[in-house]
Motif scaffolding. Structure first.
Motif, PDB file in Angstrom:
ATOM      1  N   SER A  20       0.808  -1.219   0.000  1.00  0.00           N
ATOM      2  CA  SER A  20       0.000   0.000   0.000  1.00  0.00           C
ATOM      3  C   SER A  20       0.843   1.273   0.000  1.00  0.00           C
ATOM      4  O   SER A  20       0.308   2.373   0.016  1.00  0.00           O
ATOM      5  CB  SER A  20      -0.941  -0.005   1.212  1.00  0.00           C
ATOM      6  N   GLY A  21       2.185   1.136   0.005  1.00  0.00           N
ATOM      7  CA  GLY A  21       3.047   2.306  -0.111  1.00  0.00           C
ATOM      8  C   GLY A  21       3.636   2.822   1.186  1.00  0.00           C
ATOM      9  O   GLY A  21       4.322   3.834   1.186  1.00  0.00           O
ATOM     10  N   ILE A  22       3.390   2.143   2.297  1.00  0.00           N
ATOM     11  CA  ILE A  22       3.945   2.580   3.587  1.00  0.00           C
ATOM     12  C   ILE A  22       5.417   2.181   3.644  1.00  0.00           C
ATOM     13  O   ILE A  22       5.772   1.034   3.368  1.00  0.00           O
ATOM     14  CB  ILE A  22       3.175   1.950   4.762  1.00  0.00           C
ATOM     15  N   ILE A  23       6.275   3.115   4.011  1.00  0.00           N
ATOM     16  CA  ILE A  23       7.714   2.852   4.103  1.00  0.00           C
ATOM     17  C   ILE A  23       8.005   2.125   5.414  1.00  0.00           C
ATOM     18  O   ILE A  23       7.567   2.551   6.487  1.00  0.00           O
ATOM     19  CB  ILE A  23       8.523   4.150   4.011  1.00  0.00           C
ATOM     20  N   ILE A  24       8.746   1.017   5.310  1.00  0.00           N
ATOM     21  CA  ILE A  24       9.084   0.199   6.475  1.00  0.00           C
ATOM     22  C   ILE A  24      10.411   0.693   7.051  1.00  0.00           C
ATOM     23  O   ILE A  24      11.411   0.743   6.333  1.00  0.00           O
ATOM     24  CB  ILE A  24       9.206  -1.283   6.074  1.00  0.00           C
ATOM     25  N   PRO A  25      10.459   1.045   8.360  1.00  0.00           N
ATOM     26  CA  PRO A  25      11.727   1.476   8.955  1.00  0.00           C
ATOM     27  C   PRO A  25      12.702   0.295   9.070  1.00  0.00           C
ATOM     28  O   PRO A  25      12.300  -0.857   9.093  1.00  0.00           O
ATOM     29  CB  PRO A  25      11.318   1.998  10.329  1.00  0.00           C
ATOM     30  N   ASP A  26      14.005   0.600   9.150  1.00  0.00           N
ATOM     31  CA  ASP A  26      15.039  -0.435   9.202  1.00  0.00           C
ATOM     32  C   ASP A  26      14.832  -1.428  10.339  1.00  0.00           C
ATOM     33  O   ASP A  26      15.061  -2.616  10.164  1.00  0.00           O
ATOM     34  CB  ASP A  26      16.424   0.196   9.334  1.00  0.00           C
ATOM     35  N   ASN A  27      14.399  -0.955  11.512  1.00  0.00           N
ATOM     36  CA  ASN A  27      14.262  -1.847  12.657  1.00  0.00           C
ATOM     37  C   ASN A  27      13.033  -2.755  12.564  1.00  0.00           C
ATOM     38  O   ASN A  27      12.877  -3.662  13.368  1.00  0.00           O
ATOM     39  CB  ASN A  27      14.248  -1.066  13.973  1.00  0.00           C
ATOM     40  N   ALA A  28      12.157  -2.554  11.591  1.00  0.00           N
ATOM     41  CA  ALA A  28      10.956  -3.376  11.454  1.00  0.00           C
ATOM     42  C   ALA A  28      10.993  -4.275  10.215  1.00  0.00           C
ATOM     43  O   ALA A  28      10.050  -5.010   9.964  1.00  0.00           O
ATOM     44  CB  ALA A  28       9.724  -2.478  11.405  1.00  0.00           C
ATOM     45  N   LYS A  29      12.075  -4.214   9.467  1.00  0.00           N
ATOM     46  CA  LYS A  29      12.162  -5.005   8.238  1.00  0.00           C
ATOM     47  C   LYS A  29      12.279  -6.489   8.561  1.00  0.00           C
ATOM     48  O   LYS A  29      12.993  -6.878   9.472  1.00  0.00           O
ATOM     49  CB  LYS A  29      13.365  -4.575   7.393  1.00  0.00           C
ATOM     50  N   GLU A  30      11.572  -7.300   7.771  1.00  0.00           N
ATOM     51  CA  GLU A  30      11.650  -8.755   7.887  1.00  0.00           C
ATOM     52  C   GLU A  30      12.948  -9.231   7.265  1.00  0.00           C
ATOM     53  O   GLU A  30      13.396  -8.706   6.248  1.00  0.00           O
ATOM     54  CB  GLU A  30      10.479  -9.404   7.146  1.00  0.00           C
ATOM     55  N   LYS A  31      13.541 -10.247   7.857  1.00  0.00           N
ATOM     56  CA  LYS A  31      14.730 -10.861   7.295  1.00  0.00           C
ATOM     57  C   LYS A  31      14.343 -11.608   6.015  1.00  0.00           C
ATOM     58  O   LYS A  31      13.372 -12.349   6.014  1.00  0.00           O
ATOM     59  CB  LYS A  31      15.268 -11.853   8.325  1.00  0.00           C
ATOM     60  N   PRO A  32      15.039 -11.391   4.914  1.00  0.00           N
ATOM     61  CA  PRO A  32      14.668 -12.095   3.675  1.00  0.00           C
ATOM     62  C   PRO A  32      14.842 -13.599   3.819  1.00  0.00           C
ATOM     63  O   PRO A  32      15.722 -14.058   4.545  1.00  0.00           O
ATOM     64  CB  PRO A  32      15.615 -11.519   2.624  1.00  0.00           C
ATOM     65  N   GLN A  33      14.008 -14.360   3.120  1.00  0.00           N
ATOM     66  CA  GLN A  33      14.076 -15.814   3.163  1.00  0.00           C
ATOM     67  C   GLN A  33      14.317 -16.389   1.772  1.00  0.00           C
ATOM     68  O   GLN A  33      14.067 -17.559   1.540  1.00  0.00           O
ATOM     69  CB  GLN A  33      12.782 -16.383   3.744  1.00  0.00           C
ATOM     70  N   GLN A  34      14.793 -15.551   0.879  1.00  0.00           N
ATOM     71  CA  GLN A  34      15.063 -15.980  -0.483  1.00  0.00           C
ATOM     72  C   GLN A  34      16.390 -15.383  -0.906  1.00  0.00           C
ATOM     73  O   GLN A  34      16.735 -14.267  -0.520  1.00  0.00           O
ATOM     74  CB  GLN A  34      13.947 -15.507  -1.408  1.00  0.00           C
ATOM     75  N   GLY A  35      17.151 -16.134  -1.676  1.00  0.00           N
ATOM     76  CA  GLY A  35      18.428 -15.628  -2.135  1.00  0.00           C
ATOM     77  C   GLY A  35      18.973 -16.453  -3.277  1.00  0.00           C
ATOM     78  O   GLY A  35      18.370 -17.424  -3.723  1.00  0.00           O
ATOM     79  N   LYS A  36      20.158 -16.048  -3.729  1.00  0.00           N
ATOM     80  CA  LYS A  36      20.793 -16.690  -4.876  1.00  0.00           C
ATOM     81  C   LYS A  36      22.039 -17.439  -4.407  1.00  0.00           C
ATOM     82  O   LYS A  36      22.841 -16.908  -3.629  1.00  0.00           O
ATOM     83  CB  LYS A  36      21.184 -15.608  -5.889  1.00  0.00           C
ATOM     84  N   VAL A  37      22.211 -18.670  -4.883  1.00  0.00           N
ATOM     85  CA  VAL A  37      23.376 -19.476  -4.539  1.00  0.00           C
ATOM     86  C   VAL A  37      24.585 -18.916  -5.282  1.00  0.00           C
ATOM     87  O   VAL A  37      24.590 -18.823  -6.511  1.00  0.00           O
ATOM     88  CB  VAL A  37      23.151 -20.968  -4.905  1.00  0.00           C
ATOM     89  N   MET A  38      25.604 -18.507  -4.539  1.00  0.00           N
ATOM     90  CA  MET A  38      26.804 -17.916  -5.120  1.00  0.00           C
ATOM     91  C   MET A  38      27.956 -18.921  -5.201  1.00  0.00           C
ATOM     92  O   MET A  38      28.833 -18.790  -6.043  1.00  0.00           O
ATOM     93  CB  MET A  38      27.245 -16.705  -4.293  1.00  0.00           C
ATOM     94  N   ALA A  39      27.961 -19.912  -4.292  1.00  0.00           N
ATOM     95  CA  ALA A  39      28.995 -20.952  -4.287  1.00  0.00           C
ATOM     96  C   ALA A  39      28.421 -22.160  -3.574  1.00  0.00           C
ATOM     97  O   ALA A  39      27.548 -22.032  -2.713  1.00  0.00           O
ATOM     98  CB  ALA A  39      30.254 -20.459  -3.570  1.00  0.00           C
ATOM     99  N   ALA A  40      28.899 -23.342  -3.941  1.00  0.00           N
ATOM    100  CA  ALA A  40      28.405 -24.574  -3.326  1.00  0.00           C
ATOM    101  C   ALA A  40      29.542 -25.567  -3.186  1.00  0.00           C
ATOM    102  O   ALA A  40      30.449 -25.615  -4.016  1.00  0.00           O
ATOM    103  CB  ALA A  40      27.288 -25.174  -4.176  1.00  0.00           C
ATOM    104  N   GLY A  41      29.466 -26.372  -2.113  1.00  0.00           N
ATOM    105  CA  GLY A  41      30.447 -27.427  -1.911  1.00  0.00           C
ATOM    106  C   GLY A  41      30.163 -28.582  -2.857  1.00  0.00           C
ATOM    107  O   GLY A  41      29.235 -28.545  -3.672  1.00  0.00           O
ATOM    108  N   LYS A  42      30.936 -29.645  -2.737  1.00  0.00           N
ATOM    109  CA  LYS A  42      30.778 -30.803  -3.616  1.00  0.00           C
ATOM    110  C   LYS A  42      29.785 -31.827  -3.072  1.00  0.00           C
ATOM    111  O   LYS A  42      29.478 -32.802  -3.739  1.00  0.00           O
ATOM    112  CB  LYS A  42      32.134 -31.465  -3.835  1.00  0.00           C
ATOM    113  N   GLY A  43      29.277 -31.614  -1.853  1.00  0.00           N
ATOM    114  CA  GLY A  43      28.383 -32.590  -1.241  1.00  0.00           C
ATOM    115  C   GLY A  43      29.190 -33.604  -0.441  1.00  0.00           C
ATOM    116  O   GLY A  43      30.409 -33.526  -0.358  1.00  0.00           O
ATOM    117  N   THR A  44      28.485 -34.570   0.132  1.00  0.00           N
ATOM    118  CA  THR A  44      29.156 -35.640   0.869  1.00  0.00           C
ATOM    119  C   THR A  44      29.190 -36.875  -0.012  1.00  0.00           C
ATOM    120  O   THR A  44      28.532 -36.929  -1.047  1.00  0.00           O
ATOM    121  CB  THR A  44      28.406 -35.936   2.185  1.00  0.00           C
TER     122      THR A  44
END
Length: 91
Positions: free
Chosen positions: A25-49
């Protein structure tokens, strides 16, 4: 520029998406109330086990748990490093 970090075993390095700064709706969220993101991009990965090969690969966009991973700052950017099992889905 290539990252100078290589996760070991089944760990992945994720660059989280930026947190929302405005509501629908256009309300600006202050820094202390921002939700931690739960989505991102894989930048590096190990070889697995030896028993479990890696499912995710570099460039995948993934969803992960809210409190998953360890935060680190590398070359001036924020990243998360976590076990592949902390990743919930590939988007």
């Amino acid at each position: 520029m290539a990252l100078k970090i290589k996760p070991l075993a089944d760990r992945v390095l994720i660059e989280p998406e930026a947190a929302e700064t405005k509501t629908a709706s256009g309300i600006i969220i202050p820094d202390n109330a921002k939700e931690k993101p739960q989505q991102g991009k894989v930048m590096a990965a190990g070889k697995g086990t030896k028993d479990e090969p890696m499912t995710v690969k570099i460039g995948d966009t993934v969803l992960y748990g809210k409190y998953a991973g360890t935060e680190l700052k590398l070359e001036g950017k924020d990243y998360l490093i976590m076990h592949e099992s902390d990743i919930l889905a590939i988007v």
